[in-house]
Design a protein around this motif. Structure first.
Motif, PDB file in Angstrom:
ATOM      1  N   VAL A  50       0.836  -1.211   0.000  1.00 12.45           N
ATOM      2  CA  VAL A  50       0.000   0.000   0.000  1.00 12.45           C
ATOM      3  C   VAL A  50       0.866   1.254   0.000  1.00 12.45           C
ATOM      4  O   VAL A  50       0.618   2.199  -0.749  1.00 12.45           O
ATOM      5  CB  VAL A  50      -0.946   0.005   1.214  1.00 12.45           C
ATOM      6  CG1 VAL A  50      -1.692   1.343   1.307  1.00 12.45           C
ATOM      7  CG2 VAL A  50      -1.940  -1.146   1.121  1.00 12.45           C
ATOM      8  N   TRP A  51       1.887   1.273   0.850  1.00 14.57           N
ATOM      9  CA  TRP A  51       2.703   2.477   0.993  1.00 14.57           C
ATOM     10  C   TRP A  51       4.022   2.395   0.228  1.00 14.57           C
ATOM     11  O   TRP A  51       4.854   3.283   0.368  1.00 14.57           O
ATOM     12  CB  TRP A  51       2.939   2.776   2.474  1.00 14.57           C
ATOM     13  CG  TRP A  51       1.742   3.417   3.092  1.00 14.57           C
ATOM     14  CD1 TRP A  51       1.430   4.759   3.070  1.00 14.57           C
ATOM     15  CD2 TRP A  51       0.666   2.774   3.782  1.00 14.57           C
ATOM     16  NE1 TRP A  51       0.231   4.978   3.707  1.00 14.57           N
ATOM     17  CE2 TRP A  51      -0.262   3.777   4.160  1.00 14.57           C
ATOM     18  CE3 TRP A  51       0.391   1.459   4.126  1.00 14.57           C
ATOM     19  CZ2 TRP A  51      -1.432   3.500   4.864  1.00 14.57           C
ATOM     20  CZ3 TRP A  51      -0.774   1.165   4.819  1.00 14.57           C
ATOM     21  CH2 TRP A  51      -1.661   2.178   5.180  1.00 14.57           C
TER      22      TRP A  51
ATOM     23  N   ASP B 259     -12.527   6.181 -11.581  1.00 15.54           N
ATOM     24  CA  ASP B 259     -11.734   7.100 -12.396  1.00 15.54           C
ATOM     25  C   ASP B 259     -10.332   7.297 -11.853  1.00 15.54           C
ATOM     26  O   ASP B 259      -9.585   8.160 -12.335  1.00 15.54           O
ATOM     27  CB  ASP B 259     -12.442   8.465 -12.475  1.00 15.54           C
ATOM     28  CG  ASP B 259     -13.805   8.381 -13.155  1.00 15.54           C
ATOM     29  OD1 ASP B 259     -13.959   7.524 -14.055  1.00 15.54           O
ATOM     30  OD2 ASP B 259     -14.715   9.146 -12.775  1.00 15.54           O
ATOM     31  N   LEU B 260      -9.942   6.507 -10.830  1.00 10.80           N
ATOM     32  CA  LEU B 260      -8.636   6.680 -10.206  1.00 10.80           C
ATOM     33  C   LEU B 260      -7.511   5.955 -10.940  1.00 10.80           C
ATOM     34  O   LEU B 260      -6.351   6.038 -10.522  1.00 10.80           O
ATOM     35  CB  LEU B 260      -8.682   6.189  -8.757  1.00 10.80           C
ATOM     36  CG  LEU B 260      -9.488   7.042  -7.775  1.00 10.80           C
ATOM     37  CD1 LEU B 260      -9.580   6.341  -6.418  1.00 10.80           C
ATOM     38  CD2 LEU B 260      -8.871   8.428  -7.616  1.00 10.80           C
ATOM     39  N   GLY B 261      -7.832   5.269 -12.028  1.00 11.22           N
ATOM     40  CA  GLY B 261      -6.829   4.500 -12.754  1.00 11.22           C
ATOM     41  C   GLY B 261      -5.558   5.242 -13.096  1.00 11.22           C
ATOM     42  O   GLY B 261      -4.452   4.715 -12.917  1.00 11.22           O
TER      43      GLY B 261
ATOM     44  N   ASP C  15       4.754   2.813  -8.572  1.00  6.65           N
ATOM     45  CA  ASP C  15       5.331   3.570  -7.454  1.00  6.65           C
ATOM     46  C   ASP C  15       4.291   4.148  -6.505  1.00  6.65           C
ATOM     47  O   ASP C  15       4.644   4.718  -5.474  1.00  6.65           O
ATOM     48  CB  ASP C  15       6.188   4.725  -7.999  1.00  6.65           C
ATOM     49  CG  ASP C  15       7.330   4.231  -8.860  1.00  6.65           C
ATOM     50  OD1 ASP C  15       7.945   3.205  -8.488  1.00  6.65           O
ATOM     51  OD2 ASP C  15       7.592   4.842  -9.915  1.00  6.65           O
ATOM     52  N   PHE C  16       3.008   4.009  -6.847  1.00  5.90           N
ATOM     53  CA  PHE C  16       1.973   4.579  -5.985  1.00  5.90           C
ATOM     54  C   PHE C  16       0.715   3.730  -6.054  1.00  5.90           C
ATOM     55  O   PHE C  16       0.213   3.412  -7.133  1.00  5.90           O
ATOM     56  CB  PHE C  16       1.630   6.019  -6.394  1.00  5.90           C
ATOM     57  CG  PHE C  16       0.568   6.635  -5.520  1.00  5.90           C
ATOM     58  CD1 PHE C  16       0.891   7.106  -4.258  1.00  5.90           C
ATOM     59  CD2 PHE C  16      -0.753   6.715  -5.943  1.00  5.90           C
ATOM     60  CE1 PHE C  16      -0.080   7.653  -3.429  1.00  5.90           C
ATOM     61  CE2 PHE C  16      -1.728   7.271  -5.128  1.00  5.90           C
ATOM     62  CZ  PHE C  16      -1.388   7.743  -3.861  1.00  5.90           C
ATOM     63  N   SER C  17       0.191   3.382  -4.881  1.00  4.66           N
ATOM     64  CA  SER C  17      -1.070   2.636  -4.794  1.00  4.66           C
ATOM     65  C   SER C  17      -2.182   3.584  -4.366  1.00  4.66           C
ATOM     66  O   SER C  17      -2.067   4.267  -3.341  1.00  4.66           O
ATOM     67  CB  SER C  17      -0.950   1.488  -3.792  1.00  4.66           C
ATOM     68  OG  SER C  17      -2.219   0.900  -3.563  1.00  4.66           O
ATOM     69  N   THR C  18      -3.252   3.610  -5.126  1.00  2.00           N
ATOM     70  CA  THR C  18      -4.396   4.443  -4.753  1.00  2.00           C
ATOM     71  C   THR C  18      -5.086   3.944  -3.487  1.00  2.00           C
ATOM     72  O   THR C  18      -5.927   4.661  -2.925  1.00  2.00           O
ATOM     73  CB  THR C  18      -5.415   4.511  -5.908  1.00  2.00           C
ATOM     74  OG1 THR C  18      -5.737   3.175  -6.323  1.00  2.00           O
ATOM     75  CG2 THR C  18      -4.853   5.291  -7.086  1.00  2.00           C
TER      76      THR C  18
END
Length: 410
Positions: A104-105, A225-227, A233-236
């Motif tokens: 996640v982080w 819409d967060l795709g 390098d980043f998880s929504t």
């Protein structure tokens, strides 16, 4: 009949005024005066003596639904849930938790963030329904990547005999009835209450910076819409889980509560499944109408395949859900000293996660947690209604469980 000041917490919540103690000064733990502390000492005995609430199937609602709501779906046949679970020992719990946090982080140490929120004390909150018995409301603002902001409201009760806190997480824009009823019950029982909403919903802003142009902000209406923000390098998932960690950091630092509980509904039920799996500081959790293992997602009787929203889709987060499936997450949320999770699913839910498919995994998860030791997991099948909600019956079970098991804490 018991004197008014010595009725149980549950009796207070269901409509009878209970004993509560004076709230301490800001920056200190809750304080109880001697008389109320004596009342609190009597409460555990009454809680343990009172049987757990039970309720029959609502036959009128059941008769209005097909047999698919009353029998195991074909998708459950032949699934070896025991083999599906990878958690067997406490070492497995720690390993999976570290891997999930690291995903996640995108961290190397597998530790939750230690950040604190911006705090505005004693605010008015027209975004919230009206509550009674509130000493004050604080607004906690969590700054997230890409300029996204998450707001958490902290409701401090006028009086409490125990100083515990509870997190309540709402779902995807549902009307506030369930939130109001649940949070008010917790306030009546003397809990400090943290109110969370999903990213982009309710009081949370919808604006964030474009992933490729930090000088441009856009309005995002839906999690689907967060795709563009999801990358190697980043998880929504940070947008969903980091506000919980930061708010818990604040409450633990300022109030030092003896325990933290979490209740969530719908999308908030998903959050109440995943976040306690990552953070053992949450001792008791009650996710409602929030998840099913992936092998049951396409099963009837839901009117449509219950794929779940953006945050709980395996095709959108293959790395996270590749670490483990939901039965393991249920175990991660349950194992540990004084830790418990009760998953609540509405058999006739008008939205999602309905039917009785959960009977295929419930005994397996429960037994696995028992075998690991130190912790408890169970499932409450609520067949008293046909709505998408935390029902009055389910809430009564939650409050009974809190009263009985908090009384067992040292």
């Amino acid at each position: 009949m018991l004197p008014m000041r010595r009725r149980s917490v549950l009796g207070s919540v269901l409509g009878t005024a209970g004993s509560l103690a004076a709230l301490g000064a800001p920056g200190a733990a809750f304080a109880a005066d001697a008389a109320d502390a004596a009342d609190a000492a009597d409460a555990p005995r009454g809680g343990r003596d009172r049987p757990r609430p039970v309720a029959p199937v609502n036959q009128e609602v059941a008769d209005a639904h097909s047999a698919a709501y009353k029998s195991l779906p074909q998708e459950a046949v032949g699934v070896d849930v025991e083999a599906l679970m990878t958690v067997h020992t406490r070492a497995d719990i720690e390993r999976l938790r570290t891997e999930l946090i690291a995903e996640v982080w995108k961290s190397t140490d597998g530790r939750l963030p230690e950040a604190l929120p911006e705090v505005e004390r004693r605010v008015t909150a027209p975004e919230l329904p009206e509550f009674s018995g509130v000493h004050r409301i604080d607004r906690l603002t969590v700054r997230l990547p890409y300029g996204l902001t998450s707001v958490v409201f902290l409701l401090l009760p006028r009086r409490t005999a125990h100083g515990r806190f509870a997190l309540y997480h709402n779902g995807h824009g549902e009307v506030p009835d369930t939130m109001r009823r649940t949070a008010q019950a917790l306030l009546d029982a003397g809990y400090g209450v943290l109110l969370f909403a999903m990213p982009l919903y309710h009081w949370n802003p919808k604006e964030l910076r474009e992933p490729t142009d930090p000088d441009t902000s856009v309005v995002v209406e839906s999690h689907n819409d967060l795709g563009p923000w999801e990358s190697a390098d980043f998880s929504t998932l940070r947008f969903f889980l980091e506000p919980l960690a930061v708010a818990v950091n604040h409450v633990r630092r300022v109030y030092e509560p003896p325990s933290l509980q979490m209740i969530g509904f719908s999308g908030g039920g998903w959050a109440t499944t995943v976040y306690p799996a990552l953070d053992p500081r949450i001792t008791r959790s009650y996710p409602t109408a929030g998840s099913l293992p992936f092998f049951l997602r396409s099963a009837p009787p839901s009117p449509r395949p219950t794929t779940g929203d953006w945050e709980q889709r395996r095709d959108r987060h293959p790395a996270f859900y590749g670490i483990c499936d939901f039965p393991d997450l249920y175990a991660l949320a349950s194992v540990g000293e004084h830790r418990r999770q009760t998953q609540i699913l509405n058999r006739f839910d008008s939205c999602c996660f309905n039917g009785v498919g959960h009977r295929a995994y419930e005994p397996v998860v429960r037994q696995r947690v028992q075998l690991i030791g130190s912790g408890h997991w169970e499932l409450l099948e609520d067949a008293t209604h046909g709505d998408h909600t935390i029902s009055p019956f389910a809430l009564s079970v939650i409050l009974w469980d809190l009263e009985v098991n908090c009384a067992r804490e040292p």
